[in-house]
Design a protein around this motif. Structure first.
Motif, short mmCIF file in Angstrom:
data_model
loop_
_atom_site.label_atom_id
_atom_site.label_comp_id
_atom_site.label_asym_id
_atom_site.label_seq_id
_atom_site.Cartn_x
_atom_site.Cartn_y
_atom_site.Cartn_z
N ALA A 1 0.83 -1.21 0.00
CA ALA A 1 0.00 0.00 0.00
C ALA A 1 0.87 1.26 0.00
N LEU A 2 1.92 1.26 0.80
CA LEU A 2 2.81 2.43 0.83
C LEU A 2 3.49 2.65 -0.52
N ALA A 3 3.90 1.57 -1.17
CA ALA A 3 4.54 1.70 -2.49
C ALA A 3 3.55 2.25 -3.51
N HIS A 4 2.32 1.76 -3.48
CA HIS A 4 1.30 2.29 -4.38
C HIS A 4 1.03 3.77 -4.10
N ALA A 5 0.88 4.10 -2.82
CA ALA A 5 0.61 5.49 -2.46
C ALA A 5 1.78 6.39 -2.86
N GLY A 6 2.99 5.92 -2.64
CA GLY A 6 4.16 6.71 -3.01
C GLY A 6 4.25 6.95 -4.51
N ASP A 7 3.70 6.03 -5.29
CA ASP A 7 3.69 6.15 -6.75
C ASP A 7 2.45 6.89 -7.24
N GLY A 8 1.64 7.38 -6.30
CA GLY A 8 0.46 8.17 -6.67
C GLY A 8 -0.78 7.35 -6.99
N ASP A 9 -0.72 6.04 -6.79
CA ASP A 9 -1.84 5.17 -7.10
C ASP A 9 -2.63 4.85 -5.83
N LEU A 10 -3.46 5.81 -5.42
CA LEU A 10 -4.17 5.66 -4.16
C LEU A 10 -5.27 4.59 -4.24
N LEU A 11 -5.83 4.35 -5.42
CA LEU A 11 -6.83 3.28 -5.55
C LEU A 11 -6.23 1.93 -5.20
N GLN A 12 -5.05 1.63 -5.74
CA GLN A 12 -4.38 0.37 -5.45
C GLN A 12 -3.92 0.33 -3.99
N ALA A 13 -3.48 1.47 -3.47
CA ALA A 13 -3.08 1.52 -2.06
C ALA A 13 -4.28 1.20 -1.16
N ALA A 14 -5.41 1.79 -1.47
CA ALA A 14 -6.61 1.53 -0.67
C ALA A 14 -7.03 0.07 -0.79
N ASP A 15 -6.90 -0.51 -1.98
CA ASP A 15 -7.24 -1.93 -2.15
C ASP A 15 -6.36 -2.82 -1.28
N ALA A 16 -5.06 -2.51 -1.24
CA ALA A 16 -4.14 -3.31 -0.41
C ALA A 16 -4.51 -3.19 1.07
N LEU A 17 -4.88 -1.98 1.49
CA LEU A 17 -5.27 -1.79 2.89
C LEU A 17 -6.59 -2.46 3.20
N ARG A 18 -7.50 -2.48 2.24
CA ARG A 18 -8.75 -3.20 2.46
C ARG A 18 -8.47 -4.68 2.69
N MET A 19 -7.48 -5.21 1.99
CA MET A 19 -7.12 -6.62 2.19
C MET A 19 -6.59 -6.83 3.60
#
Length: 127
Positions: A64-82
């Motif tokens: 999630a942090l890697a996705h967020a750092g790359d600006g992809d908050l949708l994928q970051a949120a998906d990882a956190l939902r998991m």
């Protein structure tokens, strides 16, 4: 594919176990994240999480942090939902069981990251 994504770590040979392969991908992903190579970090952390059957909350959190750092908050949120689907007692950070509700801690950590990065409103909208 970039050169770093083309070859799996040597621990992922036919003789290697899934857990050693997952660990190798996680290590390589964290190193890539620290160097700012977020695409490589995301690929390795995702593969590590898949090999761990998406049951390791720390891997999912780092993804999630890697996705967020790359600006992809949708994928970051998906990882956190998991992460939030896992039993709260299994969620640990830095090797210690979190003192308060682990699901709450996951959300707090994510918002702290996004606040530092100036994207708290976007993260809040996604969650």
């Amino acid at each position: 594919l970039t050169a770093g994504l083309a070859k799996a770590p040597k621990e992922c040979s036919r003789r290697g176990s899934a857990s050693s392969c997952a660990f190798a991908h996680a290590s390589r992903g964290l190193e890539a994240y620290q160097r700012g190579e977020l695409k490589l970090a995301k690929a390795d952390l995702k593969r590590s999480s898949e090999l761990s059957q998406d049951r390791d909350p720390v891997l999912l959190y780092n993804l999630a942090l890697a996705h967020a750092g790359d600006g992809d908050l949708l994928q970051a949120a998906d990882a956190l939902r998991m992460v939030l689907t896992l039993p709260a007692s299994s969620i640990k950070f830095d090797g210690d069981v979190v003192g308060r509700d682990s699901h709450e801690e996951t959300l707090i950590k994510f918002f702290e990251f996004c606040t530092r990065d100036g994207r708290a409103a976007a993260a809040e909208a996604e969650l």
